[in-house]
Design a protein around this motif. Structure first.
Motif, short mmCIF file in Angstrom:
data_model
loop_
_atom_site.label_atom_id
_atom_site.label_comp_id
_atom_site.label_asym_id
_atom_site.label_seq_id
_atom_site.Cartn_x
_atom_site.Cartn_y
_atom_site.Cartn_z
N LEU A 1 -20.65 3.83 -7.69
CA LEU A 1 -20.74 4.72 -8.85
C LEU A 1 -21.99 5.57 -8.79
CD1 LEU A 1 -19.70 2.51 -11.90
CD2 LEU A 1 -18.38 4.27 -10.76
N PRO A 2 -21.88 6.82 -9.23
CA PRO A 2 -23.08 7.65 -9.34
C PRO A 2 -23.96 7.11 -10.46
CG PRO A 2 -21.23 8.76 -10.35
CD PRO A 2 -20.69 7.51 -9.72
N PRO A 3 -25.24 7.46 -10.46
CA PRO A 3 -26.11 7.00 -11.55
C PRO A 3 -25.67 7.62 -12.88
CG PRO A 3 -27.28 8.53 -10.10
CD PRO A 3 -25.94 8.29 -9.49
N GLU A 4 -26.00 6.92 -13.95
CA GLU A 4 -25.70 7.44 -15.29
C GLU A 4 -26.52 8.69 -15.52
OE1 GLU A 4 -23.80 7.83 -18.67
OE2 GLU A 4 -23.54 5.91 -17.66
N PRO A 5 -25.86 9.82 -15.79
CA PRO A 5 -26.61 11.05 -16.02
C PRO A 5 -27.27 11.06 -17.40
CG PRO A 5 -24.28 11.47 -16.27
CD PRO A 5 -24.41 10.04 -15.83
N ASP A 6 -28.38 11.76 -17.49
CA ASP A 6 -29.03 11.96 -18.78
C ASP A 6 -28.06 12.76 -19.66
OD1 ASP A 6 -30.44 13.70 -20.76
OD2 ASP A 6 -32.18 12.56 -20.04
N PRO A 7 -27.65 12.24 -20.81
CA PRO A 7 -26.66 12.94 -21.65
C PRO A 7 -27.07 14.36 -22.02
CG PRO A 7 -26.99 10.71 -22.45
CD PRO A 7 -28.02 10.94 -21.39
N LYS A 8 -28.36 14.58 -22.30
CA LYS A 8 -28.79 15.93 -22.67
C LYS A 8 -28.61 16.90 -21.52
CE LYS A 8 -31.95 15.22 -26.45
NZ LYS A 8 -33.21 15.58 -27.04
N LEU A 9 -29.00 16.48 -20.32
CA LEU A 9 -28.82 17.35 -19.15
C LEU A 9 -27.34 17.52 -18.82
CD1 LEU A 9 -31.64 16.02 -16.79
CD2 LEU A 9 -31.63 18.16 -18.08
N ASN A 10 -26.61 16.44 -18.87
CA ASN A 10 -25.18 16.46 -18.53
C ASN A 10 -24.39 17.35 -19.48
OD1 ASN A 10 -22.95 15.46 -16.91
ND2 ASN A 10 -22.35 14.32 -18.73
#
Length: 163
Positions: A9-18
């Motif tokens: 799995l890819p790392p959990e992205p920062d929700p604000k950036l994503n």
């Protein structure tokens, strides 16, 4: 690093950036936003189910990339639907039954509704999806043929590269 079913799995992205952009973050460049990919692998247990959702997510990501190309993008949506149809309907018919396949997708689930919640989770993404639907308005679109060959993932549910 998290590995589920042999898939890294890819790392959990920062929700604000994503969520700051329409397309979000896709560090492994497989056509599925990382937040959606992580959600699929953490929500669904069966590799075929994961594959169906990953293929659908990749098709819907293409929808929001350029809604004006809706008619071209429909082939990816059709492939996803035809694959889903195989595992939902044809798979249970005796002449298509493969002794090596035991998975059957529940006939009454609304997969589009399940994936839409996460795929179109911002106003910007939802509006791109609406523009896509609007671009298809007035068209007539027939079924392309339910088939396992339309599935764009392997037996482990891992997406294949598109040609």
């Amino acid at each position: 690093m998290t590995i589920i079913g042999g898939h890294k799995l890819p790392p959990e992205p920062d929700p604000k950036l994503n969520n700051a952009t329409l397309l979000g973050i896709d560090v492994n460049n497989n056509g599925v936003r990382d937040d959606v990919e992580r959600w699929i692998y953490q929500t669904y247990d069966h590799p075929i189910e994961r594959g169906i959702f990953m293929q659908s997510a990749r098709a819907y990501q293409k929808v929001i990339v350029d809604p004006s190309k809706a008619k071209d993008t429909m082939k990816h949506i059709d492939n996803s639907s035809d694959c889903e149809g195989y595992w939902r309907y044809w798979k249970i018919l005796p002449k298509f039954k493969d002794k090596n396949e035991s998975y059957v997708l529940d006939r009454y689930r609304d997969l589009e509704k399940e994936i839409s919640v996460i795929q179109f989770n911002t106003l910007q993404r939802h509006m791109a999806y609406r523009r896509f639907n609007s671009a298809l308005s007035g068209g007539v679109y027939g079924a392309t043929g339910i088939s396992k060959e339309k599935c764009e993932f392997d037996e482990n549910g891992i997406l294949k590269d598109l040609p």
